[in-house]
Design a protein around this motif. Structure first.
Motif, mmCIF file in Angstrom:
data_model
loop_
_atom_site.group_PDB
_atom_site.id
_atom_site.type_symbol
_atom_site.label_atom_id
_atom_site.label_comp_id
_atom_site.label_asym_id
_atom_site.label_seq_id
_atom_site.Cartn_x
_atom_site.Cartn_y
_atom_site.Cartn_z
ATOM 1 N N ARG A 53 0.797 -1.225 0.000
ATOM 2 C CA ARG A 53 0.000 0.000 0.000
ATOM 3 C C ARG A 53 0.824 1.267 0.000
ATOM 4 O O ARG A 53 0.603 2.164 -0.789
ATOM 5 N N THR A 54 1.791 1.334 0.927
ATOM 6 C CA THR A 54 2.489 2.612 1.094
ATOM 7 C C THR A 54 3.245 2.955 -0.185
ATOM 8 O O THR A 54 3.124 4.052 -0.720
ATOM 9 N N ARG A 103 11.504 4.046 3.403
ATOM 10 C CA ARG A 103 11.066 3.103 4.436
ATOM 11 C C ARG A 103 12.271 2.241 4.785
ATOM 12 O O ARG A 103 12.980 1.759 3.902
ATOM 13 N N HIS A 131 5.328 6.263 11.580
ATOM 14 C CA HIS A 131 4.788 6.094 10.226
ATOM 15 C C HIS A 131 3.802 7.241 9.995
ATOM 16 O O HIS A 131 2.584 7.046 9.952
ATOM 17 N N GLN A 134 0.847 7.266 7.380
ATOM 18 C CA GLN A 134 -0.274 6.402 7.769
ATOM 19 C C GLN A 134 -1.182 7.201 8.710
ATOM 20 O O GLN A 134 -2.413 7.162 8.615
ATOM 21 N N ARG A 164 4.439 0.743 14.538
ATOM 22 C CA ARG A 164 4.787 2.162 14.328
ATOM 23 C C ARG A 164 3.568 3.003 13.987
ATOM 24 O O ARG A 164 3.528 4.199 14.255
ATOM 25 N N THR A 165 2.539 2.364 13.398
ATOM 26 C CA THR A 165 1.351 3.154 13.040
ATOM 27 C C THR A 165 0.659 3.651 14.313
ATOM 28 O O THR A 165 0.161 4.765 14.361
ATOM 29 N N ARG A 226 -1.802 -5.510 13.407
ATOM 30 C CA ARG A 226 -1.180 -6.816 13.204
ATOM 31 C C ARG A 226 -0.069 -7.015 14.247
ATOM 32 O O ARG A 226 0.620 -6.054 14.600
ATOM 33 N N GLN A 228 3.459 -7.695 14.890
ATOM 34 C CA GLN A 228 4.546 -7.419 13.938
ATOM 35 C C GLN A 228 5.603 -8.537 13.978
ATOM 36 O O GLN A 228 6.673 -8.389 14.567
ATOM 37 N N PRO A 264 -4.394 -0.395 9.790
ATOM 38 C CA PRO A 264 -3.474 0.138 8.772
ATOM 39 C C PRO A 264 -3.265 -0.836 7.620
ATOM 40 O O PRO A 264 -2.792 -0.444 6.556
ATOM 41 N N LEU A 265 -3.594 -2.098 7.837
ATOM 42 C CA LEU A 265 -3.388 -3.184 6.869
ATOM 43 C C LEU A 265 -1.879 -3.369 6.586
ATOM 44 O O LEU A 265 -1.149 -2.397 6.686
ATOM 45 N N PRO A 266 -1.391 -4.521 6.250
ATOM 46 C CA PRO A 266 -2.139 -5.743 5.999
ATOM 47 C C PRO A 266 -2.661 -6.383 7.288
ATOM 48 O O PRO A 266 -2.012 -6.317 8.334
HETATM 49 C C1 NCD Z 1 1.855 -0.828 8.317
HETATM 50 C C2 NCD Z 1 3.357 -0.673 8.444
HETATM 51 O O1 NCD Z 1 4.099 -0.929 7.498
HETATM 52 O O2 NCD Z 1 3.769 -0.250 9.516
HETATM 53 N N1 NCD Z 1 1.445 -1.042 7.007
HETATM 54 C C3 NCD Z 1 1.216 0.033 6.218
HETATM 55 O O3 NCD Z 1 2.088 0.827 5.942
HETATM 56 N N2 NCD Z 1 -0.043 0.229 5.827
HETATM 57 C C4 NCD Z 1 1.271 -1.785 9.279
HETATM 58 C C5 NCD Z 1 1.812 -3.190 9.342
HETATM 59 O O4 NCD Z 1 2.691 -3.582 8.579
HETATM 60 O O5 NCD Z 1 1.320 -3.928 10.189
#
Ligand code: NCD
Length: 357
Positions: A53-54, A103, A131, A134, A164-165, A226, A228, A264-266
């Protein structure tokens, strides 16, 4: 024009946040009005960690603004694999581009990159640290649906230690004030102290809650995350934490009819598939908002100097390595200057925010 970077939500002022929100809403209504806003500009995307996504939403954002994109999504295909330092990579790449998105698994890497960049740097996630883009889409989605970012009861659930989100979102929400926070996690995955302090200084009420059932009925917003996996030292430690919090239709029955579920997905297994069809589940919309708010951000950083905000300057220290966080970029890129900042009166590393001991 001064180069502005976005490392942390605190790098923009509250009036700039309002402006970003309004611009993103205008773009969302009529993206075609903005199709030439960045024509001739180039974005570099440096992804040292996996992303769907990002990375794609930044690329789509730049293309929809009429610009182009260069970069890598697998450092194994770049000179990083030959041992090139972050500093050298940034110096080269920012000579080719007008804005850089980075990133990294290392905490503070985006800030470190900004020290050597001639163009604005956007933090697209630095390890377990922050992040901020996000967060921009999270705030946009909450504001769109609830009409406000204050006086809300917000539950964050899952991996509050490594997510981090969550760190970015809570530190941003602490600036809006008067919110109540429910921190739903196991003992092992509790929110780090420096974020917790920001919440209490903001005057928000903070509750640690071990189970979802205990508080879901109170919440206006439930932000699921999620576990991590990639941040755990062993598969065994990860297994002990996975599958503890699962949002399913039975739990949704306990929630208010206008509670909003974000993620924030996934997502892996923390939300049952059937919840996707519940009108309160708004995470796919949240992800789409990411492209619009990133368009607004790129536009702001490329076309406006913006207001002056206090920069994360720090000051040099005479000693050797100063940060004890092994995942801090300063312990991997050894040429980095030693920089500290104060966070609520605590002397902290300016790269990763860990307390200096
Ligand atoms: C998040 C991330 O990368 O921190 N994903 C994202 O950028 N949408 C969340 C995650 O990976 O769990």
């Amino acid at each position: 024009m001064e180069t502005r970077s976005l490392i942390d939500f605190g790098d923009i002022t509250m009036s700039e946040w309002e402006e970003l929100y309004e611009t993103a809403e205008k773009i969302k209504k009529c993206p075609a009005d903005f199709r030439n806003s960045c024509s001739g500009k180039i974005m570099a995307t440096l992804f040292y960690e996996p992303s769907t996504r990002t990375q794609m939403s930044f690329q789509a954002a730049m293309m929809r603004l009429g610009g182009s994109v260069v970069g890598f999504s697998d450092p194994a295909n770049s000179s990083v694999a030959k041992g090139e330092s972050l500093r050298d990579t940034i110096k080269i790449v920012t000579g080719y581009s007008d804005i850089a998105v980075i990133r990294s698994p290392l905490e503070g890497a985006a800030y470190a990159a900004s020290l050597y960049s001639r163009v604005p740097v956007i933090n697209a996630g630095d390890g377990s640290h922050l992040h901020p883009t996000q967060t921009l889409m999270d705030l946009m989605t909450i504001k769109e649906i609830k009409g406000t970012l204050t006086h809300l009861k917000i539950g964050v659930c899952g991996d509050l230690l490594n997510g981090r989100t969550v760190h970015s979102l809570l530190s941003a929400l602490s600036k809006f004030g008067e919110n109540t926070f429910y921190l739903i996690s196991t003992e092992e995955l509790r929110l780090p102290d420096y974020i917790r302090k920001l919440l209490s200084v903001s005057g928000g009420k903070v509750y640690d809650v071990p189970t979802l059932d205990e508080c879901i009925g109170e919440l206006d917003i439930l932000y699921m995350t999620r576990i991590q996996k990639e941040r755990f030292k062993s598969e065994e430690q990860y297994q002990k934490q996975s599958g503890i919090y699962i949002l399913d239709p039975d739990k949704m029955k306990l929630a208010k009819s206008d509670m909003v579920v974000l993620h924030p997905l996934p997502k892996v297994d923390e939300i049952e598939y059937t919840v996707d069809d519940d009108p309160r589940a708004r995470y796919f919309e949240q992800a789409e908002n990411g492209m619009y708010i990133r368009m607004a951000l790129v536009l702001m950083l490329l076309t406006k100097g913006g207001e002056k905000v206090k920069k994360r300057e720090g000051y040099p220290l005479p000693s050797k390595r100063f940060c004890t966080n092994p995942r801090c970029v300063s312990n991997h890129e050894k040429y980095l200057p030693e920089k500290t900042i104060e966070i609520n009166g605590t002397k902290s590393c300016a790269y990763c925010d860990h307390e200096i001991i």
